[in-house]
Design a protein around this motif. Sequence first.
Motif, short mmCIF file in Angstrom:
data_model
loop_
_atom_site.label_atom_id
_atom_site.label_comp_id
_atom_site.label_asym_id
_atom_site.label_seq_id
_atom_site.Cartn_x
_atom_site.Cartn_y
_atom_site.Cartn_z
N ILE A 1 0.87 -1.19 0.00
CA ILE A 1 0.00 0.00 0.00
C ILE A 1 0.90 1.23 0.00
O ILE A 1 1.69 1.43 0.93
CB ILE A 1 -0.92 0.04 1.23
N ILE B 1 -7.31 -5.97 2.11
CA ILE B 1 -6.26 -6.83 1.54
C ILE B 1 -6.16 -8.14 2.32
O ILE B 1 -6.01 -9.21 1.74
CB ILE B 1 -4.92 -6.09 1.51
N ARG C 1 -8.30 -0.31 4.48
CA ARG C 1 -7.67 -0.82 3.27
C ARG C 1 -6.78 -2.02 3.59
O ARG C 1 -6.71 -2.97 2.81
CB ARG C 1 -6.86 0.30 2.60
N LEU D 1 -0.16 1.94 -9.17
CA LEU D 1 -1.00 0.76 -9.31
C LEU D 1 -0.58 -0.10 -10.50
O LEU D 1 -0.59 -1.32 -10.43
CB LEU D 1 -2.47 1.17 -9.45
N ASP E 1 -0.80 -2.50 -4.59
CA ASP E 1 -2.14 -3.04 -4.33
C ASP E 1 -3.14 -1.95 -3.96
O ASP E 1 -4.34 -2.14 -4.13
CB ASP E 1 -2.06 -4.08 -3.21
N ASP E 2 -2.65 -0.84 -3.44
CA ASP E 2 -3.53 0.27 -3.09
C ASP E 2 -2.68 1.53 -3.00
O ASP E 2 -1.45 1.46 -2.93
CB ASP E 2 -4.25 -0.01 -1.76
N TYR E 3 -3.35 2.68 -3.00
CA TYR E 3 -2.63 3.95 -3.04
C TYR E 3 -3.42 4.96 -2.21
O TYR E 3 -4.55 5.30 -2.53
CB TYR E 3 -2.52 4.43 -4.49
N ARG F 1 -0.74 8.15 -9.02
CA ARG F 1 -1.59 7.04 -8.55
C ARG F 1 -1.62 5.92 -9.59
O ARG F 1 -1.47 4.74 -9.25
CB ARG F 1 -3.01 7.54 -8.32
#
Length: 225
Positions: free
Chosen positions: A76, A115, A111, A91, A96-98, A87
């Motif tokens: 993340i 996951i 978040r 990705l 996996d996330d931002y 962003r």
Amino acid sequence: MKILVAEDDAQTADYLRRSLIAEGHSVDVVDDGRDALTYCLYNRCDLMVLDRMLPGMDGMAVLKALRAGRNTLPVIFLTAMADVDARIEGLKEGGDDYLTKPFHFAELSARIGAIARRPVAAEARTCLRVSDLELDLLRRTAERQGQVVDLQPKEFAVLEVLMRNAGHIVTKTMLLEQVWGLSFDPGTTVVETHISRLRTKIDKPFDAKLIHTSRNFGYSIHAPR
């Protein structure tokens, strides 16, 4: 979960560490990109919270090095780089996330939880095999034909990268990034030296040679053909 926080701002890192521990997680903190990559190569963890603007090696380079080595550790991004292009890049490169700063910890926690709830596609490999060579990633041991091969930490790391990419060429640059955390060639023979040591320990005592050189390209490991 065991979480690595890669954050160079001491106040933010301490806040994250305390907040995540309060939620029951085990947390380690590093403040340098190279240390983050090295940690991921030598330690088990379940997720990394990664700042993009780290000293030593920026967060994007850390992620690229992990993914180049087929490391699927969930990452993340937690960063002040908030524009859309940043962003998208994060990705697309395997994040996996931002999440952008300033942030609410409750959102980061949610978040992380999302996951953690993902179904596991396949059991993580803890043992690598190429022909009669076996590398145990949990015990950090190597054996060939049942004989224990004594490896130094960097030798083990080089062999792990080769075996994770068995049958494919691994370049010197890839080894420098994934084993030594270097995004540049320092002009030394450190890679060649470690490959030579591995050949002495892995290949020389046995009839079949597993480690091969592709001139001007890199190295590979595969069963005899």
